[in-house]
Design a protein around this motif. Structure first.
Motif, PDB file in Angstrom:
ATOM      1  N   VAL A   1     -43.733 -14.167  11.162  1.00 26.19           N
ATOM      2  CA  VAL A   1     -43.761 -13.407   9.902  1.00 26.19           C
ATOM      3  C   VAL A   1     -42.823 -12.204   9.889  1.00 26.19           C
ATOM      4  CG1 VAL A   1     -46.122 -14.108   9.389  1.00 26.19           C
ATOM      5  CG2 VAL A   1     -45.724 -11.993  10.664  1.00 26.19           C
ATOM      6  N   ALA A   2     -42.159 -11.914  11.007  1.00 30.52           N
ATOM      7  CA  ALA A   2     -41.275 -10.749  11.072  1.00 30.52           C
ATOM      8  C   ALA A   2     -40.015 -11.105  11.873  1.00 30.52           C
ATOM      9  CB  ALA A   2     -41.999  -9.564  11.725  1.00 30.52           C
TER      10      ALA A   2
ATOM     11  N   PHE B   1     -21.869   8.432   5.130  1.00 27.16           N
ATOM     12  CA  PHE B   1     -23.202   7.827   5.065  1.00 27.16           C
ATOM     13  C   PHE B   1     -23.066   6.339   4.759  1.00 27.16           C
ATOM     14  CE2 PHE B   1     -27.091   6.709   2.749  1.00 27.16           C
ATOM     15  CZ  PHE B   1     -28.091   7.359   3.460  1.00 27.16           C
ATOM     16  N   ILE B   2     -23.903   5.504   5.413  1.00 31.18           N
ATOM     17  CA  ILE B   2     -23.898   4.062   5.141  1.00 31.18           C
ATOM     18  C   ILE B   2     -25.291   3.635   4.696  1.00 31.18           C
ATOM     19  CG2 ILE B   2     -23.669   1.744   6.121  1.00 31.18           C
ATOM     20  CD1 ILE B   2     -21.441   2.672   7.812  1.00 31.18           C
ATOM     21  N   ASP B   3     -25.360   2.974   3.543  1.00 31.74           N
ATOM     22  CA  ASP B   3     -26.628   2.502   2.996  1.00 31.74           C
ATOM     23  C   ASP B   3     -27.102   1.267   3.765  1.00 31.74           C
ATOM     24  OD1 ASP B   3     -28.659   2.511   0.760  1.00 31.74           O
ATOM     25  OD2 ASP B   3     -27.833   0.504   0.518  1.00 31.74           O
ATOM     26  N   ALA B   4     -28.394   1.230   4.094  1.00 35.89           N
ATOM     27  CA  ALA B   4     -28.945   0.155   4.921  1.00 35.89           C
ATOM     28  C   ALA B   4     -28.888  -1.207   4.236  1.00 35.89           C
ATOM     29  CB  ALA B   4     -30.387   0.482   5.296  1.00 35.89           C
ATOM     30  N   LEU B   5     -29.131  -1.258   2.925  1.00 35.20           N
ATOM     31  CA  LEU B   5     -29.234  -2.540   2.242  1.00 35.20           C
ATOM     32  C   LEU B   5     -27.890  -3.109   1.800  1.00 35.20           C
ATOM     33  CD1 LEU B   5     -32.431  -2.137   0.033  1.00 35.20           C
ATOM     34  CD2 LEU B   5     -32.185  -3.282   2.230  1.00 35.20           C
TER      35      LEU B   5
ATOM     36  N   ILE C   1     -42.434  -3.536  13.729  1.00 34.46           N
ATOM     37  CA  ILE C   1     -42.876  -4.907  13.999  1.00 34.46           C
ATOM     38  C   ILE C   1     -44.035  -4.887  14.993  1.00 34.46           C
ATOM     39  CG2 ILE C   1     -42.187  -7.130  14.993  1.00 34.46           C
ATOM     40  CD1 ILE C   1     -39.399  -6.679  13.883  1.00 34.46           C
ATOM     41  N   ILE C   2     -43.950  -4.006  15.991  1.00 31.06           N
ATOM     42  CA  ILE C   2     -45.054  -3.838  16.945  1.00 31.06           C
ATOM     43  C   ILE C   2     -46.313  -3.385  16.206  1.00 31.06           C
ATOM     44  CG2 ILE C   2     -45.853  -2.558  18.965  1.00 31.06           C
ATOM     45  CD1 ILE C   2     -42.905  -2.322  19.835  1.00 31.06           C
TER      46      ILE C   2
ATOM     47  N   ILE D   1     -36.664  -1.213   6.181  1.00 37.29           N
ATOM     48  CA  ILE D   1     -36.161  -1.238   4.796  1.00 37.29           C
ATOM     49  C   ILE D   1     -35.645  -2.632   4.440  1.00 37.29           C
ATOM     50  CG2 ILE D   1     -34.329  -0.397   3.270  1.00 37.29           C
ATOM     51  CD1 ILE D   1     -36.311   1.744   3.557  1.00 37.29           C
ATOM     52  N   LYS D   2     -34.889  -3.231   5.347  1.00 33.20           N
ATOM     53  CA  LYS D   2     -34.336  -4.569   5.082  1.00 33.20           C
ATOM     54  C   LYS D   2     -35.441  -5.609   4.957  1.00 33.20           C
ATOM     55  CE  LYS D   2     -29.811  -3.790   7.199  1.00 33.20           C
ATOM     56  NZ  LYS D   2     -28.931  -4.017   8.365  1.00 33.20           N
ATOM     57  N   SER D   3     -36.471  -5.498   5.795  1.00 33.39           N
ATOM     58  CA  SER D   3     -37.582  -6.438   5.719  1.00 33.39           C
ATOM     59  C   SER D   3     -38.357  -6.278   4.409  1.00 33.39           C
ATOM     60  CB  SER D   3     -38.525  -6.213   6.904  1.00 33.39           C
ATOM     61  OG  SER D   3     -39.635  -7.078   6.833  1.00 33.39           O
TER      62      SER D   3
END
Length: 354
Positions: A305-306, A145-149, A269-270, A203-205
């Motif tokens: 903004v994104a 497993f790899i954590d997104a942050l 984002i959409i 999550i990163k945003s």
């Protein structure tokens, strides 16, 4: 007791003709590992009982508070979070003296544990690790497993509840150390078999806009809210669910969605752009004669903004939709003036929870 006295290089007492280390010692090692797995599972059950018996009322009150924060929850959502909230509370909610329920359980349980290996594992549970990320592989009885942050990799013991996990799934989890790997308490919670890139980006945003400086603290504090918001962020918008003031307004949203999807933009984002457009339409009730003009302006606003993949200038958008750069700027200002408060709320929503 007799096997315990056998040297690893002596013939195995079972009569196989092999050395003990090549024969029954391996079997006993497997058996001990399986026993430890079973005892860890029992410890987790005891931890839940310990928490409910001593802190049940406090956890119920916290659940009521949580429900005021989570909007658009149906009965199934409420049941899930009623189940999930105590696990979060046990690991991450400090009590009056600053300790968590998990830390108090360790103090309570440790003196009664005889097996040294199990003692060491329980002592290592002092701090739980919240994660949100992607399953990148399965190796034997472990999930990779790899954590997104943090981009940190974890090897997680595969429990019965996670037996159907597959590579590419996005999941949330609360991890506790298990010697060289980790155990998920109570398990990893998969939120989708696809769209991992959408969830990862969302999550990163959220973290980037939150004001937090440490990913683990951000995930610990926002864990349940993120579990609720992340699937919603990546779900496609139902255009028919809105009461559009005109067909032109609806056409702007539809074309914006189509063009953004064509550019490979993430769904959340959409959705952000469509939400901004809905707010603009409600406030102005404008009749839209040339949808492309507003699509160009909306795409430019969203890119401000994104983290969109395409960062097109006003000139480039004008060329794409058949108007001048100055006209793109004019339509952009028209939208921005009306939705400025909404954009500010979207950008500061996470910071208010710090």
């Amino acid at each position: 007791m007799q096997t315990a006295k056998v040297s690893r290089n002596e013939p195995c007492p079972c009569g196989s003709g092999k050395k003990y280390k090549k024969c029954c010692e391996k079997k006993e090692t497997v058996s001990i590992t399986e026993l430890i797995d079973s005892e860890i599972f029992e410890l987790q059950k005891e931890l839940r009982i310990f928490a409910y018996q001593r802190y049940g009322n406090a956890m119920k009150q916290e659940y009521q508070t949580l429900m005021t924060k989570l909007t658009e929850t149906d009965e199934e959502d409420k049941e899930f979070f009623e189940f999930m909230q105590p696990f979060w509370y046990i690991h991450f909610m400090p009590l009056d003296d600053g300790e968590t329920i998990l830390q108090k359980f360790i103090h309570y349980k440790l003196p009664s544990i005889v097996r040294p290996r199990l003692q060491e594992i329980l002592q290592s549970w002092t701090t739980a690790i919240p994660v949100a990320g992607k399953v990148v592989g399965l190796e034997g009885k472990d999930i990779q497993f790899i954590d997104a942050l943090t981009s940190q990799s974890y090897s997680i013991a595969l429990s019965e509840q996670m037996s159907d996990f597959e590579e590419g799934w996005f999941a949330f989890g609360i991890l506790l150390p298990y010697e060289a790997k980790y155990t998920a308490f109570p398990c990893l919670f998969e939120i989708s078999e696809g769209q991992a890139a959408d969830y990862d980006g969302f999550i990163k945003s959220e973290y980037a806009e939150s004001g937090y400086r440490h990913p683990h603290q951000f995930l610990a504090d926002r864990f349940l809210e993120l579990m609720h918001k992340t699937p919603q962020a990546a779900a496609s918008v139902d255009m028919e669910s809105y009461e559009w003031p005109s067909e032109g307004a609806k056409e702007v949203a539809s074309q914006f969605e189509k063009d953004m999807e064509g550019a490979g933009e993430l769904q959340w984002i959409i959705n952000l752009g469509i939400g901004v457009w809905v707010d603009f339409c409600k406030k102005t009730n404008k009749r839209i004669q040339k949808p492309g003009n507003y699509v160009a302006a909306l795409r430019y606003l969203v890119s401000m903004v994104a983290p969109t993949k395409e960062q097109l200038t006003q000139k480039e958008l004008g060329e794409k939709y058949g108007l001048s750069a100055s006209r793109v700027s004019s339509y952009y200002k028209d939208i921005h003036t009306q939705v400025e408060d909404l954009i500010e709320d979207l950008l500061n929503q996470s910071k208010e929870l710090v």
